[in-house]
Design a protein around this motif. Sequence first.
Motif, PDB file in Angstrom:
ATOM      1  N   THR A 277       0.833  -1.324   0.511  1.00 38.91           N
ATOM      2  CA  THR A 277      -0.212  -0.487  -0.023  1.00 38.91           C
ATOM      3  C   THR A 277       1.162   1.243  -0.110  1.00 38.91           C
ATOM      4  O   THR A 277       1.777   1.475   0.789  1.00 38.91           O
ATOM      5  CB  THR A 277      -0.734  -0.001   1.571  1.00 38.91           C
ATOM      6  N   ALA A 278       0.944   1.898  -0.984  1.00 42.24           N
ATOM      7  CA  ALA A 278       1.519   3.121  -1.157  1.00 42.24           C
ATOM      8  C   ALA A 278       0.926   4.216  -1.418  1.00 42.24           C
ATOM      9  O   ALA A 278       1.124   4.905  -2.627  1.00 42.24           O
ATOM     10  CB  ALA A 278       2.989   2.899  -2.340  1.00 42.24           C
ATOM     11  N   ILE A 279       0.268   4.775  -0.407  1.00 39.33           N
ATOM     12  CA  ILE A 279      -0.275   6.052  -0.022  1.00 39.33           C
ATOM     13  C   ILE A 279       0.408   7.001  -0.604  1.00 39.33           C
ATOM     14  O   ILE A 279      -0.293   7.834  -1.312  1.00 39.33           O
ATOM     15  CB  ILE A 279      -1.040   6.131   0.800  1.00 39.33           C
ATOM     16  N   GLY A 280       1.143   7.492  -0.138  1.00 41.40           N
ATOM     17  CA  GLY A 280       1.732   8.534  -0.451  1.00 41.40           C
ATOM     18  C   GLY A 280       2.439   8.945  -2.213  1.00 41.40           C
ATOM     19  O   GLY A 280       1.985   9.741  -2.395  1.00 41.40           O
ATOM     20  N   MET A 281       2.916   7.371  -2.549  1.00 45.63           N
ATOM     21  CA  MET A 281       3.398   7.306  -3.705  1.00 45.63           C
ATOM     22  C   MET A 281       1.744   7.872  -5.190  1.00 45.63           C
ATOM     23  O   MET A 281       2.333   8.040  -5.941  1.00 45.63           O
ATOM     24  CB  MET A 281       3.799   5.682  -4.429  1.00 45.63           C
ATOM     25  N   ALA A 282       0.899   7.247  -4.355  1.00 43.99           N
ATOM     26  CA  ALA A 282      -0.487   7.495  -5.154  1.00 43.99           C
ATOM     27  C   ALA A 282      -0.607   9.342  -5.293  1.00 43.99           C
ATOM     28  O   ALA A 282      -1.361   9.651  -6.128  1.00 43.99           O
ATOM     29  CB  ALA A 282      -1.320   6.780  -4.549  1.00 43.99           C
ATOM     30  N   ILE A 283      -0.414  10.550  -4.295  1.00 44.62           N
ATOM     31  CA  ILE A 283      -0.335  11.751  -3.585  1.00 44.62           C
ATOM     32  C   ILE A 283       0.382  11.877  -4.739  1.00 44.62           C
ATOM     33  O   ILE A 283      -0.108  13.177  -5.600  1.00 44.62           O
ATOM     34  CB  ILE A 283      -0.183  12.058  -2.886  1.00 44.62           C
ATOM     35  N   LEU A 284       1.697  11.681  -4.837  1.00 44.64           N
ATOM     36  CA  LEU A 284       3.153  12.049  -5.705  1.00 44.64           C
ATOM     37  C   LEU A 284       2.469  11.888  -7.295  1.00 44.64           C
ATOM     38  O   LEU A 284       2.490  12.851  -8.249  1.00 44.64           O
ATOM     39  CB  LEU A 284       4.262  11.676  -5.511  1.00 44.64           C
ATOM     40  N   THR A 285       1.657  10.787  -7.924  1.00 44.33           N
ATOM     41  CA  THR A 285       1.306  10.506  -9.024  1.00 44.33           C
ATOM     42  C   THR A 285       0.448  11.098  -9.775  1.00 44.33           C
ATOM     43  O   THR A 285       0.752  11.952 -10.739  1.00 44.33           O
ATOM     44  CB  THR A 285       1.124   9.072  -9.551  1.00 44.33           C
ATOM     45  N   SER A 286      -0.678  11.183  -8.692  1.00 46.73           N
ATOM     46  CA  SER A 286      -1.841  12.251  -8.926  1.00 46.73           C
ATOM     47  C   SER A 286      -1.275  13.843  -9.193  1.00 46.73           C
ATOM     48  O   SER A 286      -2.226  14.386 -10.161  1.00 46.73           O
ATOM     49  CB  SER A 286      -3.128  12.219  -7.676  1.00 46.73           C
ATOM     50  N   ILE A 287      -0.271  14.944  -8.323  1.00 49.44           N
ATOM     51  CA  ILE A 287       0.343  15.488  -8.377  1.00 49.44           C
ATOM     52  C   ILE A 287       0.663  15.517 -10.012  1.00 49.44           C
ATOM     53  O   ILE A 287       0.981  16.874 -10.423  1.00 49.44           O
ATOM     54  CB  ILE A 287       0.886  15.756  -7.389  1.00 49.44           C
TER      55      ILE A 287
END
Length: 353
Positions: free
Chosen positions: A163-173
Amino acid sequence: MSLTWPWALAALLGVPLLLVVRWWAARRRRRTAVRVASIALIRAALPGPSRWRRRLPALLFLAGLLSLGVATARPQASMAVPTNSTSILLALDVSTSMCSTDVEPDRLTAAQAAAREFITTQDDGTRIGLVAFSGIAGLLVPPTSDHGDLLAAIDELTTARGTAIGMAILTSIDAIADVNSAVAPTGVDPAVDAAVEQPDTIVVLTDGANSQGVDPVTAAEQAAARGVRVYTIGFGTTEPAPMVCRANQVQPGAAFGGGERFRGSRLQQIDEPTLQEVAELTGGEYFRAEDAEQLTDVLTGLPASIELQRRPVEITVWFVLAAMLLTALAVALSLRWNPATALPVVTPAARRN
């Protein structure tokens, strides 16, 4: 309303100064009044306008000056951003815990149904992007108004470990940065004024806690520095339940021996404090959904929250237009109601007083 140049309001001091000049001129005018034996003859010859007709043009002129004085301060108003100017990035958790059956029929299926409902209820011009994350995060569909591509991608979601929540946020940015030049991509320092709130939004749906990659709070700080809001949703119950990943819910060759059915049971804890902090840092909001119905309500209710977000827009031109209209109206009424008149007169009785 806010002001870009509040010190420019000093221009408003010209209004009371003008009133003082007018008062002084009126006093001088009285001293040069024509003396006549009877004012009745003058009144008969020059019927003066009513009091409100004399004062209204002056009041309109002063209002025009006030409006122009405010305009010099460059006023800004908080205004809602049109929906078609907004990009919404849906970041969906596809970790293996999404196969948990505490939500019928399972969390992943319920999340897919809620996401489809969210997409189909949006206006045709709304741009939506899709990010899926497990141990890594990937952009499946860039922000687009073609909702058909989004629905097809949601139907093909599969699970994997992590589960990579932080990476999901960065990818969305980064996905937002591709369509909004005011948002700097990750790895690039945002401009000093880039923290101005952007119309773009990230929605993170997860049923667990970050297990690898960038810390979600660190990623949220990156979003906040760019003025991008992040809404977070914690999905699922806290009761242990069997996890049953069907073959079409597992990435082929990536987990559990090539997409086989997987069964297990464990208690999956949602990291609510972190999700709440992520939302608070970015100006978003945290939601909790324990079943499919609650999740659908949260997702379909998000646009109302998103559309309530507002941005400062300069409205100087409206104050200038108001000043021009008020001044023009004052001049027109003055010419119509108060044509050039004779000097003021003083009767013998007034002279004796």
